[in-house]
Scaffold this active site. Structure first.
Site: not given
Length: 348
Positions: A50-51, A99, A109, A114, A120, A191-192
């Site tokens: 998502c990010n 990285h 993050s 997190e 992921q 979802g998660k």
């Protein structure tokens, strides 16, 4: 090594841009199949969350390989080169190693430390293995990054407390309501993140938890786990009339709460509606923020929670950085040693 990375993240682009460069699971598989056919690519792994969306590659030639990957981005997302130059970053060699270690440890993050990113990273590796797009170097790199993520979290307090997008969303709700226990909260998506949100609401003793999903059975399953009630996806309009808050976090590639639906809903309501769109691509038409009575928040609006989270974990982050640097150096030495051993074998 000819390791390379090109990516976009919450640090370089707002959600309105990031959502244009996201992959569904099926699109991810198709993308890997296309990229592995590039003649200059030895291996490819794509990390899409998502990010962030990042393409990791081991290339025969860095310059031609990066040109090929850039052309893939231009064709896949129908964008211009100016957008790639403006929002994307590139890394090479040892910088790629450090990285991905930082990413897996949650140091890169939006919510520092997190936990979800570790799963992921693991999922990205598995998908690339099934697609046959990875290579020995990239696979070992992702395995070591996963190991780094586990070690850093076990030896530091970087992930202690509420450190997820879901928990940040709940904290934002608590900042806007005197109490959320008596609120009616509709979760769209199972979802998660949807599961995390429901668990937090259950822990907060929220009485009115409602869960909706295109697959009704999944909504029933999650609702039963958190003491909530399942809502048929076709009945969303009815539920929107009575909910105090909507938290939408589906994997849909399209808007599921359009402007017209929300505008009609607000004409039938006598009180405000708070909507949190935690999906990427977004679930809610961004124009909804202009509808009287609606307060709309997206991933980019978690700033206040993020800043507080970062301040609390800054000391742990510095310790974690030192661990990561050491692990990245060790990985690099192992590569050099293997290269030298292989050369010795060839000379014999």
């Amino acid at each position: 090594m000819n390791l390379a990375l090109i990516g976009i993240s919450h640090k370089t682009a707002p959600v309105r841009v990031r959502e244009r460069f996201s992959f569904t699971t099926e699109e991810l598989k198709d993308g890997l199949q296309t990229l592995k056919k590039i003649g200059s690519a030895r291996g490819i792994v794509i990390l899409s969350t998502c990010n962030r969306m990042e393409i990791y590659a081991q290339l025969v030639d860095i310059n031609s390989g990066m040109r090929d990957i850039t052309q893939f981005l231009l064709a896949t997302f129908s964008v211009g080169e100016n957008e790639i130059r403006r929002y994307f970053y590139t890394l090479n060699g040892a910088n790629v190693i450090k990285h991905i270690f930082k990413v897996a440890c949650g140091l890169d993050s939006q919510i520092l430390g997190e936990m979800q990113i570790l799963g992921q990273v693991r999922s990205s590796r598995e998908i690339s293995l099934h697609a046959g797009s990875t290579c020995e170097l990239l696979d070992n790199l992702f395995l070591e990054a996963i190991n780094a993520g586990i070690q850093v979290r076990s030896l530091t307090k970087i992930s202690q407390g509420n450190v997820s997008i879901g928990s940040a969303a709940i904290k934002m709700l608590e900042e806007r309501f005197d109490s959320i226990q008596d609120k009616s909260i509709l979760i769209i998506g199972t979802g998660k993140i949807g599961g995390i949100v429901c668990n937090y609401l259950k822990d907060k003793n929220v009485k009115g938890i409602f869960v909706s999903n295109r697959t009704y059975a999944k909504a029933c399953e999650l609702a039963s786990r958190c003491g909530g009630k399942a809502v048929n996806f076709n009945r969303l309009k009815d539920e929107l009339k009575t909910a105090d808050t909507v938290i939408s976090v589906t994997a849909s590639p399209h808007i599921i709460l359009p402007y017209k639906t929300l505008s009609e809903t607000m004409r039938l309501r006598s009180r405000p509606l708070l909507i949190m769109d935690l999906a990427l691509p977004r679930d809610v038409d961004p124009r909804a923020k202009d509808i009287p009575g609606i307060s709309l928040f997206t991933l980019d609006d978690l700033t206040s929670v993020v800043e507080e989270n970062y301040a609390k974990r800054q000391g742990e982050a510095k310790f974690a950085e030192k661990m990561i640097q050491k692990m990245a150096d060790n990985f690099l030495r192992d590569i050099d040693k293997k290269k030298n051993d292989d050369l010795c074998l060839l000379e014999r």
